[in-house]
Design a protein around this motif. Structure first.
Motif, mmCIF file in Angstrom:
data_model
loop_
_atom_site.group_PDB
_atom_site.id
_atom_site.type_symbol
_atom_site.label_atom_id
_atom_site.label_comp_id
_atom_site.label_asym_id
_atom_site.label_seq_id
_atom_site.Cartn_x
_atom_site.Cartn_y
_atom_site.Cartn_z
ATOM 1 N N UNK A 192 0.833 -1.208 0.000
ATOM 2 C CA UNK A 192 0.000 0.000 0.000
ATOM 3 C C UNK A 192 0.865 1.255 0.000
ATOM 4 N N UNK A 193 1.826 1.301 0.929
ATOM 5 C CA UNK A 193 2.681 2.485 1.093
ATOM 6 C C UNK A 193 4.137 2.102 0.849
ATOM 7 N N UNK A 194 4.814 2.863 0.002
ATOM 8 C CA UNK A 194 6.252 2.699 -0.222
ATOM 9 C C UNK A 194 6.980 3.845 0.462
ATOM 10 N N UNK A 195 8.187 3.566 0.971
ATOM 11 C CA UNK A 195 8.928 4.570 1.726
ATOM 12 C C UNK A 195 10.279 4.843 1.082
ATOM 13 N N UNK A 196 10.495 6.093 0.731
ATOM 14 C CA UNK A 196 11.760 6.549 0.171
ATOM 15 C C UNK A 196 12.541 7.269 1.265
ATOM 16 N N UNK A 197 13.789 6.846 1.485
ATOM 17 C CA UNK A 197 14.659 7.502 2.467
ATOM 18 C C UNK A 197 15.945 7.919 1.774
ATOM 19 N N UNK A 198 16.323 9.168 1.948
ATOM 20 C CA UNK A 198 17.547 9.698 1.353
ATOM 21 C C UNK A 198 18.375 10.391 2.421
ATOM 22 N N UNK A 199 19.623 9.970 2.551
ATOM 23 C CA UNK A 199 20.571 10.618 3.460
ATOM 24 C C UNK A 199 21.642 11.313 2.613
ATOM 25 N N UNK A 222 27.184 18.372 7.897
ATOM 26 C CA UNK A 222 25.829 17.938 8.259
ATOM 27 C C UNK A 222 25.374 16.761 7.399
ATOM 28 N N UNK A 223 24.454 15.992 7.944
ATOM 29 C CA UNK A 223 23.749 14.960 7.196
ATOM 30 C C UNK A 223 22.264 15.252 7.266
ATOM 31 N N UNK A 224 21.627 15.357 6.104
ATOM 32 C CA UNK A 224 20.199 15.630 6.018
ATOM 33 C C UNK A 224 19.479 14.364 5.589
ATOM 34 N N UNK A 225 18.422 14.018 6.294
ATOM 35 C CA UNK A 225 17.663 12.807 5.988
ATOM 36 C C UNK A 225 16.247 13.180 5.595
ATOM 37 N N UNK A 226 15.853 12.740 4.414
ATOM 38 C CA UNK A 226 14.516 12.981 3.889
ATOM 39 C C UNK A 226 13.771 11.650 3.845
ATOM 40 N N UNK A 227 12.598 11.591 4.412
ATOM 41 C CA UNK A 227 11.788 10.371 4.400
ATOM 42 C C UNK A 227 10.429 10.706 3.805
ATOM 43 N N UNK A 228 10.092 10.019 2.721
ATOM 44 C CA UNK A 228 8.852 10.296 2.006
ATOM 45 C C UNK A 228 8.028 9.016 1.910
ATOM 46 N N UNK A 229 6.794 9.078 2.360
ATOM 47 C CA UNK A 229 5.882 7.947 2.210
ATOM 48 C C UNK A 229 5.012 8.175 0.972
ATOM 49 N N UNK A 230 4.958 7.158 0.122
ATOM 50 C CA UNK A 230 4.305 7.270 -1.174
ATOM 51 C C UNK A 230 3.182 6.241 -1.306
ATOM 52 N N UNK A 279 1.788 9.467 -5.058
ATOM 53 C CA UNK A 279 1.481 10.718 -4.380
ATOM 54 C C UNK A 279 2.084 10.657 -2.991
ATOM 55 N N UNK A 280 2.533 11.793 -2.502
ATOM 56 C CA UNK A 280 3.132 11.876 -1.169
ATOM 57 C C UNK A 280 2.020 11.949 -0.136
ATOM 58 N N UNK A 281 2.040 11.013 0.811
ATOM 59 C CA UNK A 281 1.032 11.032 1.873
ATOM 60 C C UNK A 281 1.623 11.459 3.214
ATOM 61 N N UNK A 282 2.961 11.457 3.315
ATOM 62 C CA UNK A 282 3.603 11.922 4.547
ATOM 63 C C UNK A 282 5.072 12.191 4.257
ATOM 64 N N UNK A 283 5.644 13.190 4.930
ATOM 65 C CA UNK A 283 7.058 13.508 4.752
ATOM 66 C C UNK A 283 7.682 13.878 6.088
ATOM 67 N N UNK A 284 8.933 13.475 6.269
ATOM 68 C CA UNK A 284 9.712 13.837 7.457
ATOM 69 C C UNK A 284 11.064 14.377 7.028
#
Length: 245
Positions: free
Chosen positions: A108-115, A151-159, A170-175
């Motif tokens: 249902x939900x896929x999660x993209x994480x980028x550091x 610095x290290x920046x972490x982006x987490x996107x739930x799709x 579509x993005x349903x949540x972001x951190x």
């Protein structure tokens, strides 16, 4: 969030809304090195976004300016110090030293994480303060630079996938999260006395990382903004154009 498949897919600098150029590297979801491939493409995508891609609604990552209505307020002038941060900008996101990306596909939900790791990032803003600090009355407007080193920046996107003639994300949540080895706040004119201003900056910088960690929770304000950037792109590009199944 945080944060950027929006970067890697933007290698399609000269594409239309549904097709990428032949030079665009599509990572194969079936391969064991999928996330390494994804990391390489995201890294190149960050560099592409040194300039904006207006055709895809994507801003430059070199100098990101928040919408003018984003204001962060803490404290109050009655019992201490009321502080307001506005006209926020982040400079340098298009020049990462390294990027690690992973995409976990779910039913249902896929999660993209980028550091993304950097040598230096500068966070600029306007600073307004009114109240009392160490018994000293204070009412000031000044520019404020926050310099983050290593610095290290972490982006987490739930799709989530949906159908619109084709399958889209579509993005349903972001951190969004930030960690840094060194943090240097620099007030241009917190006090009218230059010596006092310089001494205050110096004393503050000695406890830079401690100050950063105290106010770290304020970065939650950045997550929705980055999430909206992702979403503006995903609504244009079908999932089938992004990966090899």
């Amino acid at each position: 969030m945080n944060n950027f498949l929006v970067c890697f897919v933007t290698l399609a600098t000269f594409c239309n809304c549904v097709q990428f150029p032949s030079s665009f590297k599509k990572c194969d979801k079936r391969r064991s090195d999928f996330n390494q491939c994804l990391s390489d493409v995201v890294y190149e995508g960050f560099k592409v976004l040194d300039k904006p891609l207006k055709s895809h609604g994507l801003p430059s990552l070199h100098d990101i300016e928040y919408p003018p209505d984003v204001i962060i307020e803490i404290g109050n002038s009655t019992y201490g110090l009321e502080q307001k941060f506005s006209k926020l900008r982040i400079i340098g996101l298009s020049k990462p030293e390294s990027v690690t990306a992973r995409l976990e596909f779910g039913p249902v939900v896929s999660t993209l994480t980028i550091e993304a790791s950097y040598i230096e990032i500068i966070w600029q803003m306007k600073y307004d303060a009114q109240g009392t600090t160490v018994l000293l009355p204070l009412k000031v407007q000044t520019s404020l630079d926050l310099i983050l080193r290593n610095p290290t920046l972490t982006f987490t996107i739930e799709l989530e996938e949906y159908e619109k003639g084709a399958t889209y994300f579509k993005v349903i949540h972001s951190d969004f999260d930030m960690h840094t080895d060194d943090f240097t706040p620099r007030f241009e004119q917190l006090f009218s006395d230059k010596l006092l201003n310089d001494e205050f900056n110096s004393a503050l910088n000695e406890k830079g990382v401690q100050v950063f960690n105290i106010h770290k929770h304020l970065q939650v304000n950045m997550a929705p903004y980055f999430g909206s950037i992702f979403n503006s792109f995903f609504e244009k590009v079908p999932v089938a154009e992004l990966f090899v199944d």
